[in-house]
Structure formats: C-alpha cells, structure tokens
Design a protein around this motif. Structure first.
Motif, PDB file in Angstrom:
ATOM      1  N   THR A  50       0.824  -1.213   0.000  1.00  0.00           N
ATOM      2  CA  THR A  50       0.000   0.000   0.000  1.00  0.00           C
ATOM      3  C   THR A  50       0.855   1.258   0.000  1.00  0.00           C
ATOM      4  O   THR A  50       2.011   1.237   0.426  1.00  0.00           O
ATOM      5  N   VAL A  51       0.242   2.317  -0.470  1.00  0.00           N
ATOM      6  CA  VAL A  51       0.767   3.665  -0.301  1.00  0.00           C
ATOM      7  C   VAL A  51      -0.324   4.399   0.466  1.00  0.00           C
ATOM      8  O   VAL A  51      -1.447   4.534  -0.024  1.00  0.00           O
ATOM      9  N   ILE A  70      -5.598  -2.833  -8.813  1.00  0.00           N
ATOM     10  CA  ILE A  70      -5.179  -1.880  -7.789  1.00  0.00           C
ATOM     11  C   ILE A  70      -6.406  -1.087  -7.349  1.00  0.00           C
ATOM     12  O   ILE A  70      -7.200  -0.664  -8.186  1.00  0.00           O
ATOM     13  N   SER A  71      -6.565  -0.883  -6.038  1.00  0.00           N
ATOM     14  CA  SER A  71      -7.601   0.008  -5.523  1.00  0.00           C
ATOM     15  C   SER A  71      -6.978   1.377  -5.302  1.00  0.00           C
ATOM     16  O   SER A  71      -6.017   1.513  -4.537  1.00  0.00           O
ATOM     17  N   PHE A  72      -7.512   2.372  -6.013  1.00  0.00           N
ATOM     18  CA  PHE A  72      -7.048   3.756  -5.888  1.00  0.00           C
ATOM     19  C   PHE A  72      -8.054   4.550  -5.073  1.00  0.00           C
ATOM     20  O   PHE A  72      -9.270   4.407  -5.243  1.00  0.00           O
ATOM     21  N   TYR A  73      -7.561   5.398  -4.212  1.00  0.00           N
ATOM     22  CA  TYR A  73      -8.364   6.332  -3.424  1.00  0.00           C
ATOM     23  C   TYR A  73      -7.878   7.715  -3.810  1.00  0.00           C
ATOM     24  O   TYR A  73      -6.725   8.063  -3.561  1.00  0.00           O
ATOM     25  N   VAL A  74      -8.754   8.511  -4.448  1.00  0.00           N
ATOM     26  CA  VAL A  74      -8.361   9.827  -4.955  1.00  0.00           C
ATOM     27  C   VAL A  74      -9.381  10.857  -4.509  1.00  0.00           C
ATOM     28  O   VAL A  74     -10.578  10.724  -4.802  1.00  0.00           O
ATOM     29  N   GLY A  75      -8.925  11.866  -3.784  1.00  0.00           N
ATOM     30  CA  GLY A  75      -9.804  12.923  -3.318  1.00  0.00           C
ATOM     31  C   GLY A  75     -10.893  12.373  -2.420  1.00  0.00           C
ATOM     32  O   GLY A  75     -10.651  11.515  -1.574  1.00  0.00           O
ATOM     33  N   ASP A  76     -12.108  12.847  -2.610  1.00  0.00           N
ATOM     34  CA  ASP A  76     -13.241  12.426  -1.791  1.00  0.00           C
ATOM     35  C   ASP A  76     -13.963  11.217  -2.363  1.00  0.00           C
ATOM     36  O   ASP A  76     -14.971  10.778  -1.809  1.00  0.00           O
ATOM     37  N   VAL A  95      -5.420  14.503  -2.229  1.00  0.00           N
ATOM     38  CA  VAL A  95      -5.154  13.360  -1.347  1.00  0.00           C
ATOM     39  C   VAL A  95      -5.388  12.076  -2.154  1.00  0.00           C
ATOM     40  O   VAL A  95      -6.388  11.952  -2.859  1.00  0.00           O
ATOM     41  N   HIS A  96      -4.450  11.146  -2.044  1.00  0.00           N
ATOM     42  CA  HIS A  96      -4.571   9.884  -2.765  1.00  0.00           C
ATOM     43  C   HIS A  96      -3.710   8.806  -2.110  1.00  0.00           C
ATOM     44  O   HIS A  96      -2.838   9.086  -1.304  1.00  0.00           O
ATOM     45  N   GLY A  97      -3.980   7.572  -2.475  1.00  0.00           N
ATOM     46  CA  GLY A  97      -3.214   6.415  -2.036  1.00  0.00           C
ATOM     47  C   GLY A  97      -3.736   5.209  -2.793  1.00  0.00           C
ATOM     48  O   GLY A  97      -4.729   5.286  -3.510  1.00  0.00           O
ATOM     49  N   PHE A  98      -3.058   4.068  -2.634  1.00  0.00           N
ATOM     50  CA  PHE A  98      -3.520   2.874  -3.330  1.00  0.00           C
ATOM     51  C   PHE A  98      -3.049   1.591  -2.650  1.00  0.00           C
ATOM     52  O   PHE A  98      -2.146   1.608  -1.825  1.00  0.00           O
ATOM     53  N   ARG A  99      -3.725   0.490  -3.038  1.00  0.00           N
ATOM     54  CA  ARG A  99      -3.420  -0.835  -2.504  1.00  0.00           C
ATOM     55  C   ARG A  99      -3.401  -1.833  -3.663  1.00  0.00           C
ATOM     56  O   ARG A  99      -4.285  -1.817  -4.513  1.00  0.00           O
ATOM     57  N   ILE A 100      -2.419  -2.721  -3.671  1.00  0.00           N
ATOM     58  CA  ILE A 100      -2.351  -3.784  -4.675  1.00  0.00           C
ATOM     59  C   ILE A 100      -3.311  -4.889  -4.244  1.00  0.00           C
ATOM     60  O   ILE A 100      -3.195  -5.428  -3.141  1.00  0.00           O
ATOM     61  N   GLU A 101      -4.271  -5.241  -5.115  1.00  0.00           N
ATOM     62  CA  GLU A 101      -5.295  -6.231  -4.803  1.00  0.00           C
ATOM     63  C   GLU A 101      -5.007  -7.601  -5.406  1.00  0.00           C
ATOM     64  O   GLU A 101      -5.417  -8.617  -4.855  1.00  0.00           O
ATOM     65  N   SER A 102      -4.349  -7.648  -6.539  1.00  0.00           N
ATOM     66  CA  SER A 102      -4.040  -8.921  -7.203  1.00  0.00           C
ATOM     67  C   SER A 102      -2.730  -9.492  -6.657  1.00  0.00           C
ATOM     68  O   SER A 102      -2.011  -8.816  -5.909  1.00  0.00           O
ATOM     69  N   GLU A 103      -2.434 -10.711  -7.028  1.00  0.00           N
ATOM     70  CA  GLU A 103      -1.192 -11.347  -6.576  1.00  0.00           C
ATOM     71  C   GLU A 103       0.012 -10.455  -6.875  1.00  0.00           C
ATOM     72  O   GLU A 103       0.880 -10.259  -6.042  1.00  0.00           O
ATOM     73  N   THR A 104       0.065  -9.917  -8.099  1.00  0.00           N
ATOM     74  CA  THR A 104       1.095  -8.961  -8.491  1.00  0.00           C
ATOM     75  C   THR A 104       0.435  -7.883  -9.343  1.00  0.00           C
ATOM     76  O   THR A 104      -0.655  -8.082  -9.877  1.00  0.00           O
ATOM     77  N   ALA A 105       1.094  -6.757  -9.471  1.00  0.00           N
ATOM     78  CA  ALA A 105       0.617  -5.684 -10.341  1.00  0.00           C
ATOM     79  C   ALA A 105       1.829  -4.974 -10.924  1.00  0.00           C
ATOM     80  O   ALA A 105       2.891  -4.897 -10.304  1.00  0.00           O
TER      81      ALA A 105
END
Length: 161
Positions: A50-51, A70-76, A95-105
C-alpha cells in the motif's frame, strides 16, 4: 534546469532498478533525461502493498495499470478497483493512495521530475543481478525524503472498495 544531451533507448532490463521492500521501481525517464519535462517509472508490486493517503502540493501523478488490480483512493471519491488498461490521474495537492489487490501488479507512473527524484530518494539500489537489497528501507530515510520533497501523509487507506 538541465538540458537533454542525447536521445536514448532502454531495452528490457537496461533501466536503473531500485527497491522499496518487494516493490521494484525501474526509472525509465528522469528530469535530466527529458529536459525537466517529466519522470516515468515502471513499478511491480505484490498483493497487500500500500501507499497510505498522502498529498504533494506541486507534483501531479498519472498511473497506467499494465497488469493486475489496484484500488485507488483519490480525493473524496470512494476507492475504485481498477485493472489492466486503466488510467488514473491525480492533480497536485489531491489526497490519494492505493493498494495492490491482485497477486502482483505492474503499473507506470508519469510524474514531475521532482517527484521522480522523491521515488529515487525512498528506494534502495538493486543488489547484484537486480535483486532486492538485503537491508530494508529505513524509516528515517523515508522521513527525510518526505520532508525534503513536501509530502504530507494524511492517514491510512480505508478498507477495500
């Protein structure tokens, strides 16, 4: 501002590779190679990496997902789970961040030269043969880079979308 001295070509495996944990970052273009126009990095990460939510006022980023989810979270906006072929643009100060959801990305990040230098500052050079270094990235190294490059951490990522 530096000037481009010549064109160049990187074939697979020729770009500089650096690591943060198990995430590899290949530096395809930096400001000194693009007349300070942009930086382009190619990252490969694993499930769960994650970031956290953060912002950088003067540096925009765009992400192009080559492989994986990848799950991205951007702004609201609530988190958006995206896959190969997806593009995400983050204006400076958002504001943003993200998480890798698959085995690899695998994903490309197009950003400002300054933010490309931030990526270099928070990663470690590869060990022999391009392998991850034996020592982890120290929190103090990240803390120093965050202050130097104007990154503000806002908090952890929300639960998955």
């Amino acid at each position: 501002m530096s000037a481009v001295t010549s064109a160049y070509v990187y074939r697979p495996g020729e770009a500089e590779v650096r690591w943060m944990g198990e995430t590899s970052t290949s530096f395809l273009a930096m400001g000194d190679q693009t007349d300070d126009a942009f930086a382009l990095v190619d990252e490969r990460a694993h499930r769960g990496e994650t970031v956290p939510l953060h912002r950088h006022p003067d540096d925009r980023e765009s992400f192009y997902v080559i492989d994986g989810e990848i799950s991205f979270y951007v702004g609201d906006e609530p988190g958006a789970r995206v896959g190969a072929g997806s593009f995400v643009h983050v204006p400076g100060g958002t504001v943003h961040g993200f998480r890798i959801e698959s085995e690899t990305a695998r994903y490309l990040i197009l950003t400002t030269p300054r933010h490309g230098e931030f990526y270099k500052a928070i990663t470690l050079p590869s060990d022999t043969g391009g392998l991850p270094p034996r020592t982890p990235v120290e929190g103090a190294l990240i803390g120093k880079a965050v202050g130097e490059y104007g990154i503000e951490f806002v908090g952890p990522l929300p639960e998955g979308p």
